[in-house]
Design an enzyme around this catalytic site. Structure first.
Site, PDB file in Angstrom:
ATOM      1  N   CYS A  10       3.670   7.503  -3.793  1.00  0.00           N
ATOM      2  CA  CYS A  10       2.861   8.144  -2.885  1.00  0.00           C
ATOM      3  C   CYS A  10       3.367   9.459  -2.896  1.00  0.00           C
ATOM      4  CB  CYS A  10       2.850   7.488  -1.559  1.00  0.00           C
ATOM      5  SG  CYS A  10       2.154   8.438  -0.145  1.00  0.00           S
ATOM      6  N   CYS A  46      -1.356   2.871   3.725  1.00  0.00           N
ATOM      7  CA  CYS A  46      -1.551   4.390   3.454  1.00  0.00           C
ATOM      8  C   CYS A  46      -2.937   4.761   3.026  1.00  0.00           C
ATOM      9  CB  CYS A  46      -0.634   5.017   2.596  1.00  0.00           C
ATOM     10  SG  CYS A  46      -0.699   6.669   2.503  1.00  0.00           S
ATOM     11  N   CYS A  99       3.420   2.330   1.654  1.00  0.00           N
ATOM     12  CA  CYS A  99       2.705   2.850   0.770  1.00  0.00           C
ATOM     13  C   CYS A  99       3.036   2.451  -0.539  1.00  0.00           C
ATOM     14  CB  CYS A  99       3.174   4.468   0.563  1.00  0.00           C
ATOM     15  SG  CYS A  99       2.764   5.375   2.116  1.00  0.00           S
ATOM     16  N   ASP A 139       0.213 -16.718 -39.558  1.00  0.00           N
ATOM     17  CA  ASP A 139      -0.769 -16.011 -39.666  1.00  0.00           C
ATOM     18  C   ASP A 139      -0.921 -14.897 -40.653  1.00  0.00           C
ATOM     19  OD1 ASP A 139      -3.362 -15.100 -37.755  1.00  0.00           O
ATOM     20  OD2 ASP A 139      -2.242 -12.789 -38.744  1.00  0.00           O
ATOM     21  N   CYS A 182      -2.288   7.109  -0.561  1.00  0.00           N
ATOM     22  CA  CYS A 182      -2.167   6.616  -1.889  1.00  0.00           C
ATOM     23  C   CYS A 182      -2.711   5.285  -2.308  1.00  0.00           C
ATOM     24  CB  CYS A 182      -0.722   6.714  -1.836  1.00  0.00           C
ATOM     25  SG  CYS A 182       0.143   5.110  -0.961  1.00  0.00           S
ATOM     26  N   THR A 194       6.328   5.363  11.127  1.00  0.00           N
ATOM     27  CA  THR A 194       4.859   5.580  10.880  1.00  0.00           C
ATOM     28  C   THR A 194       4.060   4.496  11.026  1.00  0.00           C
ATOM     29  OG1 THR A 194       4.899   5.817   8.257  1.00  0.00           O
ATOM     30  CG2 THR A 194       5.296   7.839   9.927  1.00  0.00           C
TER      31      THR A 194
END
Length: 475
Positions: free
Chosen positions: A38, A65, A34, A434, A68, A30
């Site tokens: 996702c 993407c 992502c 401290d 997401c 694709t």
């Protein structure tokens, strides 16, 4: 940064939000990358690649993407903990140094040539400083496109692009949509003129109460304020002033920014994230501290306690010096007097931030309300910061900055450690002397002498700063 394929694939397959921002999943079929969480169908192993940064995925030809929003993931916790050049470079790039000073300025701050710096970052992160800054510019531009009514040309230059054409090409390459198309898909929401509304992601859990309690007890008029569960403060940014309102919600911190110059969006977001320690890994921290029986109950009762950090290193250092051997309330009274003398008071409800080092260095003696030796310490500190001899911001070399702090008269290990923890983001500072830490230790049944407590705290490495916060809460 070497990524283990099996571990990354398991995280992506289980949609584990803890790894968002730690690496990115890219799908060859694709050409989309992502975040690990996702909700899309998990791709087949043979179609997946993993990258340590969004810039590396973009450089390899993948686009973000739109479901997401991987560019909106929390930052990697590694950049807060690492002290090496790569970690410092990532903190500086996040603050917008490349946009303001170029790669030349970044390299000069780190003490390397541009060529060598590019080689180091590319070898480890898969992208050089220009590509990393470009990815951040694209994210800044997307936020401005989707959340403001600014013209697209104005957004291009505000985000740091050199031209409108470069802006259009980059947005099309990364988001597969032109800026005008991204604007068409934005939600119709009520927008107040001059404001930018956005959501800051974090890794759950986040104990918001501890952050608000700490910051609320130390608010200063004209600098910051707490109104219910909304924390507001003024910011002094590279191009001007700003104010921000931060309000917690489930999985997000809602931020409403008012910027005098929109070029300051990226550094403003970086400083807000830093202030609330939003890039921390609470599972790693709580896993370590919770394994100690003395802290186990506290970790179970209050998971996700963060270190309240800072937006201004000089401000934190002044607060630390003023707070030496006095109560929080006493320090606040002294600081209010200093702020009035510097002219930092709320005007019609607006917050302006802490005065600059140059301003504090020139204040009259009457502005300080403290012993002469401590007054001299603050003046020396202010002069060192104003002259550039002392860098107290997150991109500084922590060891060098701490050493230079200790060279200043009136600054000892407690003050230097406090500044390293809050201003420079050191996750492994422990202030054994401290008083509040020792009281907290006693309440938990731990050794309460400074020497014995310091020895015991060795088991909390590398998260001793977080253990210190829990001791303060126990006190």
């Amino acid at each position: 940064m070497e990524l283990d394929f099996e571990r990354c694939y398991r995280a992506a397959d289980s949609r584990d939000q803890r790894f968002d921002g730690c690496f990115y999943t890219a799908v060859r079929t694709t050409t989309i990358y992502c975040r690990p969480s996702c909700p899309a169908v998990t791709p087949k192993r043979e179609n997946v690649e993993f990258y340590p940064t969004a810039a590396a995925a973009q450089r390899a030809g993948f686009r973000a993407c739109l479901r997401c929003r991987p560019d909106a993931a929390p930052g990697s916790p590694e950049w807060d903990t690492r002290l090496d050049t790569v970690g410092r470079a990532m903190r500086l790039i996040g603050d917008g140094i490349v946009d303001r000073e170029g790669v030349t300025g970044l390299a000069a701050r780190l003490g390397y040539t541009e060529r060598h710096l590019n080689r180091m970052l590319t070898a480890e992160l898969g992208a050089g400083p220009l590509a990393l800054a470009r990815a951040q510019r694209a994210q800044t531009a997307r936020i401005l496109v989707e959340t403001t009514d600014l013209g697209l040309a104005e957004i291009a230059f505000a985000a740091g692009f050199g031209s409108v054409r470069q802006f259009n090409d980059t947005m099309l390459e990364i988001y597969a949509r032109s800026p005008s198309r991204l604007r068409e898909t934005r939600r119709a929401v009520q927008r107040e003129a001059g404001t930018i509304n956005l959501r800051l992601a974090y890794r759950a859990p986040l104990h918001v109460g501890s952050l608000l309690e700490f910051l609320g007890a130390r608010t200063l008029p004209g600098v910051d304020e707490l109104d219910g569960d909304t924390y507001r403060r003024g910011l002094v940014l590279p191009h001007g002033f700003a104010s921000v309102a931060l309000r917690p919600a489930d999985r997000w911190i809602f931020a409403t920014l008012r910027l005098s110059d929109v070029r300051d969006l990226a550094p403003a977001v970086a400083r807000c994230r830093r202030l609330l320690d939003l890039d921390a890994d609470p599972d790693a921290v709580d896993g370590m501290l919770g394994s100690d029986p003395a802290l186990a109950a506290a970790v179970h009762a209050e998971p996700g306690v963060r270190v309240p950090r800072a937006v201004d290193g000089f401000e934190t250092a002044v607060r630390a010096v003023v707070g030496q051997q006095v109560s929080v309330a006493g320090a606040r009274t002294t600081l209010v007097r200093l702020l009035r003398a510097a002219g930092t008071e709320p005007v019609e409800g607006q917050l302006s931030g802490f005065p600059a080092a140059e301003v504090v260095a020139e204040l009259p003696d009457s502005a300080f309300g403290m012993p002469a030796a401590r007054r001299a310490t603050i003046r020396t500190l202010a002069a060192a910061v104003a002259d550039g001899k002392l860098d107290l911001e997150p991109g500084a070399d922590r060891a060098e900055a701490t050493a230079r702090l200790l060279e200043l008269p009136g600054i000892g290990p407690w003050t230097a450690g406090y500044v390293a923890m809050r201003a420079m983001g050191d996750p492994d500072t422990f202030l054994a002397t401290d008083l509040a830490a020792r009281r907290g230790a006693a309440a938990l049944g731990l050794p309460d002498s400074a020497k014995a407590l310091a020895g015991y705290a060795e088991r909390w490495r590398p998260w001793r700063s977080y253990a210190l916060i829990r001791l303060w809460r126990a006190a």
